[in-house]
Scaffold this active site. Structure first.
Site, mmCIF file in Angstrom:
data_model
loop_
_atom_site.group_PDB
_atom_site.id
_atom_site.type_symbol
_atom_site.label_atom_id
_atom_site.label_comp_id
_atom_site.label_asym_id
_atom_site.label_seq_id
_atom_site.Cartn_x
_atom_site.Cartn_y
_atom_site.Cartn_z
ATOM 1 N N HIS A 115 37.653 -28.169 4.015
ATOM 2 C CA HIS A 115 38.693 -27.137 4.079
ATOM 3 C C HIS A 115 38.460 -26.142 5.205
ATOM 4 O O HIS A 115 39.417 -25.527 5.679
ATOM 5 C CB HIS A 115 38.774 -26.400 2.741
ATOM 6 C CG HIS A 115 37.576 -25.520 2.467
ATOM 7 N ND1 HIS A 115 36.402 -26.001 1.925
ATOM 8 C CD2 HIS A 115 37.373 -24.188 2.689
ATOM 9 C CE1 HIS A 115 35.534 -25.009 1.799
ATOM 10 N NE2 HIS A 115 36.087 -23.917 2.258
ATOM 11 N N HIS A 179 31.968 -12.290 3.856
ATOM 12 C CA HIS A 179 32.023 -12.967 2.555
ATOM 13 C C HIS A 179 30.697 -13.653 2.256
ATOM 14 O O HIS A 179 29.923 -13.953 3.168
ATOM 15 C CB HIS A 179 33.183 -13.958 2.466
ATOM 16 C CG HIS A 179 33.069 -15.200 3.294
ATOM 17 N ND1 HIS A 179 32.837 -15.201 4.646
ATOM 18 C CD2 HIS A 179 33.171 -16.511 2.939
ATOM 19 C CE1 HIS A 179 32.821 -16.445 5.091
ATOM 20 N NE2 HIS A 179 32.999 -17.265 4.075
#
EC number: 1.13.11.16
Length: 312
Positions: A115, A179
């Protein structure tokens, strides 16, 4: 030759652990505008700088960068399956040019991409095959990492190569911003986890589903007192975007890997894809850039940003 750039965050949790409907609508709108710009530009070639998340690259042989002449999506986290439309001969020419530029890049004739590559390609084009695309995967999750000055040199070499083409070229960078999802480290890992990080290709559907469930669970508590992972860092993200928009790329050479990990999270190093993309654009001369969107989205474990640029 005409160059256009889009750098976007990606998230495996889109559609699986969404924030409120208003935030989803905001992101949908900015992605729709970006895709419309890409369609109007109608690129003859896309170069995408992307990370991998232990789906195609493992510690049995972990290159700092790899270029693919053929690649197939592993279709994780609801992304499209199938091959990418890679112009093999042109990818080989680019690999030779990069090597001749004193940047050591690995070559794959059968790469699996996840992804981290396919989500942005799908969001910007609606497909994995609509346009010819050359993927360059930059190791962003498996330490030790190449220093940031090497990422900039990689991007500059790619920029010099595409400058030799009489084509409209779209440069994509995908990843970040701040993140820290639950990606394990090899150092100190239990034997089972270490074996996966070293040679975990082609997991069973059950193993992939379990991995996805762990990420969703992390997203449900991310940013709360119950989550031990490094929280999002809005100030860091906006300062990084500002640096790119202002063209201060030489400052990136001074980035310190451990400092970034502590301040913004271990997976923030996916910004390497943005660094390479902007360095490729800057190799052709001065550029104009703008911040299209930014929001810290805990549910997606992402400081979620979109930045666009083009040559002056």
């Amino acid at each position: 030759m005409t160059l256009k750039l889009k750098c976007l965050s990606h998230t495996p949790l889109r559609g699986l652990n969404d924030p409120g409907a208003e935030v989803v609508a905001e992101v949908d709108a900015v992605l729709a505008r970006s895709r419309a710009e890409v369609e109007a530009f109608d690129p003859e070639l896309i170069v995408i700088f992307a990370p991998d998340h232990y789906n195609g690259l493992f510690y049995d042989l972990m290159p700092p960068f790899v270029i693919a002449t053929a690649a197939e999506s592993v279709a994780d986290y609801r992304t499209l399956p199938g091959p990418l439309s890679i112009p093999r001969d042109l990818a080989l020419e680019m690999a030779r040019f990069i090597l001749d530029s004193d940047v050591d890049i690995a070559l794959s004739h059968r790469l699996q991409v996840d992804h981290g590559c396919t989500q942005t390609l799908e969001e910007m084009t609606g497909s994995l095959t609509r346009y010819p695309v050359i993927p360059i995967i930059i190791n962003s999750v498996a330490p030790p990492f190449a220093p940031y000055r090497r990422i900039r040199k990689l991007g500059e070499a790619v920029g010099r190569f595409v400058a030799t083409l009489n084509k409209r070229v779209l440069i994509l960078g995908t990843g970040g911003l701040s993140h820290e999802p639950p990606v394990p480290l090899l150092s100190g890992a239990p034997e089972e986890i270490a074996e996966f990080l070293i040679a975990g290709r082609n997991p069973t559907p059950e193993a992939r589903a379990a991995r996805q469930a762990r990420t969703i669970a992390a997203g449900q508590v991310y940013g709360s007192a119950d989550c031990p992972l490094t929280p999002l860092n809005v100030d860091w993200d906006l300062a990084f975007i500002d640096l790119l928009v202002q063209g201060r790329l030489d400052e990136i050479d001074d980035f310190r890997i451990e400092e970034i990990s502590r301040a913004a999270g271990r997976s923030t190093h996916e910004i390497r894809t943005w660094v390479a993309a902007f360095a490729a654009l800057a190799a052709g001369g001065a550029y104009r850039a703008r911040q299209d969107y930014y929001r810290a989205i805990n549910q997606w474990i992402a400081g979620y940003g979109v930045v666009s640029a083009e040559q002056r």
